[in-house]
Design an enzyme around this catalytic site. Structure first.
Site, PDB file in Angstrom:
ATOM      1  N   CYS A   1       7.500 -23.211  27.317  1.00 16.98           N
ATOM      2  CA  CYS A   1       7.174 -23.143  25.888  1.00 16.98           C
ATOM      3  C   CYS A   1       6.093 -24.137  25.489  1.00 16.98           C
ATOM      4  O   CYS A   1       6.280 -25.351  25.629  1.00 16.98           O
ATOM      5  CB  CYS A   1       8.447 -23.390  25.084  1.00 16.98           C
ATOM      6  SG  CYS A   1       8.169 -23.530  23.314  1.00 16.98           S
TER       7      CYS A   1
ATOM      8  N   TYR B   1      -0.382 -15.155  21.407  1.00 22.27           N
ATOM      9  CA  TYR B   1       0.827 -14.339  21.258  1.00 22.27           C
ATOM     10  C   TYR B   1       0.538 -13.085  20.443  1.00 22.27           C
ATOM     11  O   TYR B   1       1.125 -12.027  20.690  1.00 22.27           O
ATOM     12  CB  TYR B   1       1.938 -15.167  20.594  1.00 22.27           C
ATOM     13  CG  TYR B   1       2.569 -16.157  21.529  1.00 22.27           C
ATOM     14  CD1 TYR B   1       3.708 -15.837  22.244  1.00 22.27           C
ATOM     15  CD2 TYR B   1       2.008 -17.413  21.721  1.00 22.27           C
ATOM     16  CE1 TYR B   1       4.278 -16.740  23.131  1.00 22.27           C
ATOM     17  CE2 TYR B   1       2.565 -18.323  22.602  1.00 22.27           C
ATOM     18  CZ  TYR B   1       3.701 -17.987  23.299  1.00 22.27           C
ATOM     19  OH  TYR B   1       4.249 -18.877  24.178  1.00 22.27           O
TER      20      TYR B   1
END
Length: 418
Positions: A133, A271
């Site tokens: 992450c 993303y």
């Protein structure tokens, strides 16, 4: 800004029914397969089909030729429908198919000192992260640069196959490298269980990074930017490097200006490319991404960092996306217009930050790649992890960056960590 396993959300469970029938047609035969159900209508485990059996059935149905067009069409339709269902859960989208990142649930109190107690040289705070992450990576870097490792212990979760962050019994033989391991404070199996320990309970998204109060059994914060600001200025009494200020008052406005550009177009922009559910949404995202990368690369041709001669939060937030760009986003998220290594200023800038003492130790490239390629099933159904690009290996990232010439401050005066 945060991550869950699959970097966004859980997949739904789609129940089967007793009447479910799958039909496969060949030129001469029609085969029906009915899932075996228990009395309580729960699907029973189906033994895996061997490759030899599958090959035999395939040869029986259509010989050495390719599958019939009708079958290909049916499979394509079924896969597209299933993909849409999975993506809608993995990455919530707007009406145009563009990725819409949910807001963080737990924000830091304006007076964070009231939210925890101290004991000796430690706080009662514990940091939960996941190595793939980029949002969690920010907190690890600031924690390391400020020298808060003793004051803020950490537990590293790994993305599980079921779409949740889970803890493993991995034994770490290299104390300088972060690897997934067990929950060091609560002994939970998953991060969702940790969230559930709150007195008020919790049944929402179990995201990283997450700052936990071990005495109150409470989530203090799961918004990455709140956490790095707190680490930078709220814990100087525990920090080994209290004089390091990653958000000085003189450039706070400029940091915020950069964040307003970098977050939507680069941090979240990759993303938006990877999780786009329409061509229109992808085209818009990829244009925003690369026009912004072009602009930042040009800016960095005359400025050592985003806000001048010293590193700030803006640089750290950009770095955690850049270090993953050629590893993951260029390939898996279809950010293919240019590799980061093709941007001479951005790549040198990334290498300089990587070479700051303690930063490289927060970068576990194997864990990063596994967390994307082996977990994001809708984007990589085969779960095959590609080889690490040569430009992303430690030796390449450790090559001279020659960016000192852009600074008006003598290099010997710059101290990052003790």
């Amino acid at each position: 800004m945060y991550c869950t396993s699959l970097l966004c959300s859980h997949f739904p469970t789609i129940p089967a029914t007793a009447s479910t029938t799958i039909a496969v047609r060949s030129k001469h035969k029609k085969f029906h397969f009915r899932p075996k159900m228990s009395l309580n209508n729960t699907p029973q485990p189906v033994p895996p089909i061997s490759k030899d059996l599958l090959a035999a059935v395939t040869k029986l149905l259509w010989g050495p030729s390719l599958p019939p067009g009708l079958l290909i069409s049916a499979v394509r339709t079924a896969w597209n429908s299933t993909w849409q269902v999975m993506m809608s859960q993995l990455a919530p989208s707007d009406s145009s198919g563009g990725y819409s990142r949910p807001a963080s649930k737990f924000r830091l109190d304006r007076n964070p000192n009231s939210q925890y107690h101290s004991r000796q040289n430690q706080t009662t705070l514990h940091l939960y992260v996941g190595l793939p992450c980029p949002w969690a990576h920010r907190t690890l870097i600031v924690r390391a640069l400020k020298g808060l490792e003793d004051a803020i212990p950490v537990s590293v979760a790994a993305p599980g196959q079921d779409g949740s962050w889970e803890f493993q019994n991995t034994r770490n033989t290299d104390k300088d490298t972060l690897v997934p391991g067990k929950d060091n404070v609560n002994g939970c199996r998953t991060l969702k269980e940790v969230y559930g320990l709150r007195k008020a309970g919790y049944n929402g998204r179990a995201t990283v990074p997450m700052l936990w109060d071990t005495e109150r059994k409470e989530v203090v914060c799961n918004e990455s930017y709140d956490i790095i600001e707190f680490f930078n200025s709220g814990l100087n009494g525990f920090a080994r490097n209290p004089d390091l200020d990653l958000s000085p008052n003189s450039v706070k406005g400029k940091i915020e200006e950069w964040n307003q550009v970098i977050y939507p177009n680069i941090n979240n922009g990759v993303y938006r490319c990877g999780f786009a559910q329409s061509q229109e949404a992808y085209d818009r995202a990829v244009n925003d991404l690369f026009s912004t990368l072009d602009m930042v690369d040009n800016y960095l041709s005359t400025s050592r960092y985003l806000c001048g001669d010293t590193i700030t939060h803006a640089d750290i937030c950009l770095f955690t996306t850049l270090i993953r760009f050629d590893l993951v986003y260029n390939i898996l998220f279809k950010c293919t217009k240019r590799k980061l290594v093709e941007y001479s200023n951005l790549h040198g800038y990334m290498r300089e930050i990587y070479q700051i003492p303690k930063v490289a130790e927060t970068c576990n490239f194997s864990a990063i790649m596994d967390g994307y390629y082996k977990i994001l099933f809708p984007l990589n159904p085969g779960s095959i992890r590609p080889v690490i690009p040569s430009g992303c290996e430690h030796e390449a990232l450790s090559a001279p960056h020659n960016r000192e010439s852009l600074s008006c401050i003598d290099k010997t005066e710059q101290v990052y960590v003790s």
